[in-house]
Design an enzyme around this catalytic site. Structure first.
Site, PDB file in Angstrom:
ATOM      1  N   SER A  65       3.223 -10.395   1.458  1.00  0.00           N
ATOM      2  CA  SER A  65       3.026 -11.024   0.001  1.00  0.00           C
ATOM      3  C   SER A  65       2.568 -12.355  -0.015  1.00  0.00           C
ATOM      4  CB  SER A  65       4.601 -11.269  -0.588  1.00  0.00           C
ATOM      5  OG  SER A  65       5.178 -10.060  -0.512  1.00  0.00           O
TER       6      SER A  65
HETATM    7  N1  SAH Z   1       8.492  -9.507   2.625  1.00  0.00           N
HETATM    8  C1  SAH Z   1       7.511  -8.343   3.495  1.00  0.00           C
HETATM    9  C2  SAH Z   1       6.762  -7.773   2.246  1.00  0.00           C
HETATM   10  C3  SAH Z   1       6.540  -6.323   2.699  1.00  0.00           C
HETATM   11  S1  SAH Z   1       5.840  -5.528   1.261  1.00  0.00           S
HETATM   12  C4  SAH Z   1       6.549  -9.335   4.132  1.00  0.00           C
HETATM   13  O1  SAH Z   1       6.595 -10.601   3.922  1.00  0.00           O
HETATM   14  O2  SAH Z   1       5.608  -8.989   5.070  1.00  0.00           O
HETATM   15  C5  SAH Z   1       7.410  -4.395   0.922  1.00  0.00           C
HETATM   16  C6  SAH Z   1       8.145  -3.788   2.146  1.00  0.00           C
HETATM   17  O3  SAH Z   1       8.993  -3.090   1.454  1.00  0.00           O
HETATM   18  C7  SAH Z   1       7.247  -2.754   2.732  1.00  0.00           C
HETATM   19  O4  SAH Z   1       6.985  -2.927   3.884  1.00  0.00           O
HETATM   20  C8  SAH Z   1       7.773  -1.331   2.490  1.00  0.00           C
HETATM   21  O5  SAH Z   1       7.643  -0.380   3.429  1.00  0.00           O
HETATM   22  C9  SAH Z   1       9.175  -1.725   1.918  1.00  0.00           C
HETATM   23  N2  SAH Z   1      10.113  -1.017   1.291  1.00  0.00           N
HETATM   24  C10 SAH Z   1       9.758  -0.087   0.327  1.00  0.00           C
HETATM   25  N3  SAH Z   1      10.819   0.400  -0.184  1.00  0.00           N
HETATM   26  C11 SAH Z   1      11.737   0.480   0.503  1.00  0.00           C
HETATM   27  C12 SAH Z   1      13.319   0.773   0.650  1.00  0.00           C
HETATM   28  N4  SAH Z   1      13.551   1.674  -0.182  1.00  0.00           N
HETATM   29  N5  SAH Z   1      13.896   0.286   1.745  1.00  0.00           N
HETATM   30  C13 SAH Z   1      13.631  -0.620   2.598  1.00  0.00           C
HETATM   31  N6  SAH Z   1      12.259  -1.023   2.478  1.00  0.00           N
HETATM   32  C14 SAH Z   1      11.381  -0.591   1.643  1.00  0.00           C
END
Ligand code: SAH
Length: 216
Positions: A65
């Site tokens: 993000s």
């Molecule tokens: N906080 C992260 C943001 C990553 S984007 C950072 O700073 O890099 C959001 C993430 O949520 C992705 O890696 C995606 O695979 C994950 N995600 C989506 N649905 C999910 C679920 N049901 N359970 C766990 N993770 C999930």
């Protein structure tokens, strides 16, 4: 491993100033952002851009993000030292590290196997240790560790996930983006088992929160 040089630290300071200009007012959060070497979570080809307020692609077609989004969600959480925080969507592990820098006991879930492994490895290398990190489906939360003082969701949820509301302690807060293509940010304060106070904050764009684990 990439080093954290004076040049990186200088750029990080500039990023913190930019976040302040963009409206992040919680100095405790800004200080946490200043402690986490974001370039280490990002592919080398973007290294020079790591401290710009930009999102970047990470493994499995996901994104790290914008720093502003991380700081804004973190500010809405009002984390106190020692609080139990559940994070859904570990991704690169960057937001996880910011929460750990705040002194939270972080429990984090990721549904993409390669991101689970990537983030685990990096957090270990830089000595930011979550209390518990797992490969699983965030829609289920972590009932065996509940309740949580705070819950942060970093993927766009189509609707409010019921099981996560159940795992929030009374007086606890969840920060979650909700919507399909675009999301609105919400805070949900749990007043008692069946009463929640919801506030809405601005428009954001996240990758979707999907059900079940992805092994590929
Ligand atoms: N906080 C992260 C943001 C990553 S984007 C950072 O700073 O890099 C959001 C993430 O949520 C992705 O890696 C995606 O695979 C994950 N995600 C989506 N649905 C999910 C679920 N049901 N359970 C766990 N993770 C999930």
């Amino acid at each position: 491993m990439k080093l954290d040089t004076l040049k990186h630290k200088g750029k990080r300071n500039q990023l913190v100033n930019l976040l302040r200009q963009k409206g992040i007012t919680d100095e405790v959060v800004l200080n946490a952002v200043n402690q986490v070497p974001r370039h280490i979570f990002i592919d080398s080809i973007f290294e020079d851009l790591s401290y710009e307020d930009r999102a970047f692609p990470i493994l499995s077609g996901q994104t790290i993000s914008h720093p502003y989004t991380v700081a804004f969600q973190t500010q809405l959480l009002h984390v106190q030292k020692g609080e139990k925080v559940l994070e859904i969507g570990t991704g690169s592990g960057y937001q996880t590290a910011v929460l750990i820098a705040l002194g939270a006991q972080v429990y984090t879930i990721e549904r993409q196997k390669e991101l689970f492994e990537f983030s685990k490895n990096i957090l270990k290398k830089i000595h930011f240790s979550p209390k518990f990190q797992t490969f699983g489906d965030g829609y289920q939360g972590l009932p065996s560790f509940a309740p949580f003082d705070k819950i942060i969701v970093t993927a766009g949820a189509p609707t409010m996930p019921k099981k996560l509301l159940e795992q929030l302690s009374i007086g606890g807060v969840m920060v979650i983006p909700i919507g399909d293509k675009e999301q609105k940010m919400y805070t949900v304060l749990k007043l008692d088992e069946n009463t929640f106070e919801t506030l809405e904050f601005g428009d954001y764009q996240f990758v979707p929160m999907l059900e079940n684990r992805e092994i590929g």
